[in-house]
Design a protein around this motif. Sequence first.
Motif, PDB file in Angstrom:
ATOM      1  N   LYS A  57       0.489  -1.174  -0.087  1.00 45.33           N
ATOM      2  CA  LYS A  57       0.046   0.342   0.296  1.00 45.33           C
ATOM      3  C   LYS A  57       0.990   1.259   0.077  1.00 45.33           C
ATOM      4  CE  LYS A  57      -3.375   0.110   2.758  1.00 45.33           C
ATOM      5  NZ  LYS A  57      -4.815   0.067   1.683  1.00 45.33           N
ATOM      6  N   TRP A  58       2.321   1.001   0.268  1.00 49.97           N
ATOM      7  CA  TRP A  58       3.237   2.111  -0.115  1.00 49.97           C
ATOM      8  C   TRP A  58       3.597   2.620  -1.749  1.00 49.97           C
ATOM      9  CZ3 TRP A  58       7.848   2.648   2.686  1.00 49.97           C
ATOM     10  CH2 TRP A  58       8.746   4.248   3.336  1.00 49.97           C
ATOM     11  N   THR A  59       2.216   3.217  -1.774  1.00 46.74           N
ATOM     12  CA  THR A  59       1.732   3.079  -3.742  1.00 46.74           C
ATOM     13  C   THR A  59       2.844   4.389  -4.187  1.00 46.74           C
ATOM     14  OG1 THR A  59       0.566   4.652  -3.401  1.00 46.74           O
ATOM     15  CG2 THR A  59      -0.503   2.042  -3.990  1.00 46.74           C
ATOM     16  N   LEU A 183       5.623   6.370  16.997  1.00 54.02           N
ATOM     17  CA  LEU A 183       4.774   6.866  18.726  1.00 54.02           C
ATOM     18  C   LEU A 183       4.705   7.753  19.027  1.00 54.02           C
ATOM     19  CD1 LEU A 183       6.722   4.029  20.490  1.00 54.02           C
ATOM     20  CD2 LEU A 183       4.397   3.881  19.847  1.00 54.02           C
ATOM     21  N   ASP A 184       3.200   8.670  19.637  1.00 55.95           N
ATOM     22  CA  ASP A 184       2.945   9.672  20.587  1.00 55.95           C
ATOM     23  C   ASP A 184       4.513   9.751  21.254  1.00 55.95           C
ATOM     24  OD1 ASP A 184       2.658  11.380  22.643  1.00 55.95           O
ATOM     25  OD2 ASP A 184       0.613  11.941  21.033  1.00 55.95           O
ATOM     26  N   PRO A 185       5.259  11.199  21.444  1.00 58.76           N
ATOM     27  CA  PRO A 185       6.514  11.660  22.253  1.00 58.76           C
ATOM     28  C   PRO A 185       5.864  11.256  23.418  1.00 58.76           C
ATOM     29  CG  PRO A 185       5.564  13.462  20.847  1.00 58.76           C
ATOM     30  CD  PRO A 185       4.864  12.055  20.436  1.00 58.76           C
ATOM     31  N   VAL A 186       4.453  11.866  23.711  1.00 53.71           N
ATOM     32  CA  VAL A 186       4.076  12.249  25.312  1.00 53.71           C
ATOM     33  C   VAL A 186       3.458  11.044  25.441  1.00 53.71           C
ATOM     34  CG1 VAL A 186       2.784  12.899  26.312  1.00 53.71           C
ATOM     35  CG2 VAL A 186       4.029  14.499  24.683  1.00 53.71           C
ATOM     36  N   THR A 187       2.903  10.146  24.860  1.00 51.23           N
ATOM     37  CA  THR A 187       2.179   8.313  25.920  1.00 51.23           C
ATOM     38  C   THR A 187       3.196   7.749  24.908  1.00 51.23           C
ATOM     39  OG1 THR A 187       0.679   8.348  23.790  1.00 51.23           O
ATOM     40  CG2 THR A 187      -0.244  10.224  25.224  1.00 51.23           C
ATOM     41  N   ARG A 188       3.579   7.557  24.493  1.00 51.94           N
ATOM     42  CA  ARG A 188       4.749   6.468  24.280  1.00 51.94           C
ATOM     43  C   ARG A 188       3.651   5.806  23.172  1.00 51.94           C
ATOM     44  NH1 ARG A 188       8.764   8.556  21.684  1.00 51.94           N
ATOM     45  NH2 ARG A 188       9.410   5.941  22.229  1.00 51.94           N
ATOM     46  N   LYS A 189       2.268   5.635  23.064  1.00 48.87           N
ATOM     47  CA  LYS A 189       1.165   4.248  22.813  1.00 48.87           C
ATOM     48  C   LYS A 189       1.199   5.499  20.993  1.00 48.87           C
ATOM     49  CE  LYS A 189      -1.431   4.488  26.562  1.00 48.87           C
ATOM     50  NZ  LYS A 189      -2.367   3.964  26.806  1.00 48.87           N
ATOM     51  N   PRO A 190       0.770   4.861  19.976  1.00 46.37           N
ATOM     52  CA  PRO A 190       1.051   5.275  18.535  1.00 46.37           C
ATOM     53  C   PRO A 190       0.271   5.897  18.610  1.00 46.37           C
ATOM     54  CG  PRO A 190       0.647   2.064  19.040  1.00 46.37           C
ATOM     55  CD  PRO A 190       0.700   2.996  20.381  1.00 46.37           C
ATOM     56  N   ASP A 191       0.706   6.944  17.637  1.00 46.24           N
ATOM     57  CA  ASP A 191       0.094   8.205  17.310  1.00 46.24           C
ATOM     58  C   ASP A 191      -1.127   7.457  15.815  1.00 46.24           C
ATOM     59  OD1 ASP A 191      -1.146  10.764  16.317  1.00 46.24           O
ATOM     60  OD2 ASP A 191       0.755  11.370  15.395  1.00 46.24           O
ATOM     61  N   THR A 192      -2.426   7.472  16.578  1.00 47.20           N
ATOM     62  CA  THR A 192      -3.593   7.415  15.904  1.00 47.20           C
ATOM     63  C   THR A 192      -3.348   8.764  14.385  1.00 47.20           C
ATOM     64  OG1 THR A 192      -4.873   8.398  17.248  1.00 47.20           O
ATOM     65  CG2 THR A 192      -4.674   6.429  17.497  1.00 47.20           C
ATOM     66  N   SER A 193      -2.453   9.808  14.318  1.00 46.56           N
ATOM     67  CA  SER A 193      -3.044  10.444  13.410  1.00 46.56           C
ATOM     68  C   SER A 193      -2.314  10.056  12.378  1.00 46.56           C
ATOM     69  CB  SER A 193      -2.235  11.703  13.880  1.00 46.56           C
ATOM     70  OG  SER A 193      -1.380  11.799  13.817  1.00 46.56           O
ATOM     71  N   LEU A 194      -1.312   9.147  12.487  1.00 46.68           N
ATOM     72  CA  LEU A 194      -0.246   8.686  11.320  1.00 46.68           C
ATOM     73  C   LEU A 194      -1.109   7.510  11.086  1.00 46.68           C
ATOM     74  CD1 LEU A 194       2.882   8.492  13.396  1.00 46.68           C
ATOM     75  CD2 LEU A 194       2.092  10.589  11.734  1.00 46.68           C
ATOM     76  N   HIS A 201      -3.016  -0.338   8.656  1.00 48.00           N
ATOM     77  CA  HIS A 201      -1.905   0.896   7.699  1.00 48.00           C
ATOM     78  C   HIS A 201      -2.112   2.289   7.443  1.00 48.00           C
ATOM     79  CE1 HIS A 201      -4.148  -2.785   6.143  1.00 48.00           C
ATOM     80  NE2 HIS A 201      -3.026  -2.718   5.833  1.00 48.00           N
ATOM     81  N   LEU A 202      -0.336   2.822   7.370  1.00 50.43           N
ATOM     82  CA  LEU A 202      -0.205   3.895   7.689  1.00 50.43           C
ATOM     83  C   LEU A 202      -0.989   4.647   6.768  1.00 50.43           C
ATOM     84  CD1 LEU A 202       4.014   3.104   8.307  1.00 50.43           C
ATOM     85  CD2 LEU A 202       2.357   3.708   9.938  1.00 50.43           C
ATOM     86  N   ASN A 203      -1.249   6.182   6.789  1.00 47.68           N
ATOM     87  CA  ASN A 203      -1.645   6.692   6.254  1.00 47.68           C
ATOM     88  C   ASN A 203      -0.597   7.860   5.032  1.00 47.68           C
ATOM     89  OD1 ASN A 203      -0.746   9.087   8.230  1.00 47.68           O
ATOM     90  ND2 ASN A 203      -3.211   9.167   8.696  1.00 47.68           N
ATOM     91  N   TYR A 207       4.043   7.636   6.613  1.00 44.99           N
ATOM     92  CA  TYR A 207       5.270   7.099   5.735  1.00 44.99           C
ATOM     93  C   TYR A 207       5.846   8.036   5.281  1.00 44.99           C
ATOM     94  CZ  TYR A 207       2.843   3.129   3.444  1.00 44.99           C
ATOM     95  OH  TYR A 207       2.076   1.536   3.704  1.00 44.99           O
ATOM     96  N   ASP A 208       5.641   9.409   5.820  1.00 44.00           N
ATOM     97  CA  ASP A 208       6.538   9.984   5.664  1.00 44.00           C
ATOM     98  C   ASP A 208       7.154  10.265   7.159  1.00 44.00           C
ATOM     99  OD1 ASP A 208       5.716  11.676   4.151  1.00 44.00           O
ATOM    100  OD2 ASP A 208       4.443  13.242   5.869  1.00 44.00           O
ATOM    101  N   LYS A 209       6.719   9.426   8.239  1.00 39.74           N
ATOM    102  CA  LYS A 209       7.726   9.029   9.370  1.00 39.74           C
ATOM    103  C   LYS A 209       9.229   7.808   8.959  1.00 39.74           C
ATOM    104  CE  LYS A 209       6.169  11.448  12.490  1.00 39.74           C
ATOM    105  NZ  LYS A 209       7.085  12.413  13.987  1.00 39.74           N
ATOM    106  N   TRP A 210       8.820   6.980   8.211  1.00 37.13           N
ATOM    107  CA  TRP A 210       9.314   6.198   7.643  1.00 37.13           C
ATOM    108  C   TRP A 210      10.255   6.198   6.770  1.00 37.13           C
ATOM    109  CZ3 TRP A 210       6.508   0.138   7.010  1.00 37.13           C
ATOM    110  CH2 TRP A 210       5.638   0.168   7.340  1.00 37.13           C
TER     111      TRP A 210
END
Length: 219
Positions: A57-59, A183-194, A201-203, A207-210
């Motif tokens: 999906k990383w088109t 990961l969210d830098p504060v909560t250290r949980k997955p950042d759902t906005s990504l 799957h990543l948006n 993929y910018d992060k990757w």
Amino acid sequence: MKIRIILLLVLATFGIAAHAQRGFPFDNEIRDFKHQDSISMPAKNGILFTGSSSIRKWTDLEKRFAGKPIIRRGVGGCTIEQLVNYYTPYILYPYQPRKIFIYAGENDIAEGKTGKFTARQFYRLWAMIKQNLPNAEIYYMAIKPSPSRAKYFSEVRIANSLVRSFIKKRKHTHFIDVASVILDPVTRKPDTSLFESDMLHLNSKGYDKWQAVLAPYVK
């Protein structure tokens, strides 16, 4: 000679079909790749990205690394076990790449396999690549913590830890941490906005992060 070549092509096609009859998963995607290759075979010594749907999906992967000989061969929701048992002769070996980036293992764990089992599948895959593509540089992309699969996070951590330890002792093999960057830098949980709405799957922002993590290695 022509008859022999035709016969070999028929047998090769039959071989894939026979696999499908025995439960060869994602056979249609493998056929599509082979069709693409028959039209325009990627040049040797390319940079191969393979694995599951996070690669499929990383088109815009090729555009993100414009000018690089990227070969994208992600297969559906495949597992690393399936890469070992089915796909390597079709989507790894033929291209003779100089670099191989692998994202696989998340689906194994989601299917109920342990982190230890998943790591062992990578050990098998690594050995197969080294035997058949001894000059290839191998990059294992860490299994990401997808919000929709939170109940598997402990096994994901085990798999990543074992693979990282294994890789430390191997030459020309690298562990790429594409997990902590989402990961969210504060909560250290997955950042759902990504993530896409499926929380799997990543948006584009994910993929910018990757891309930022991978850029130093894709050269």
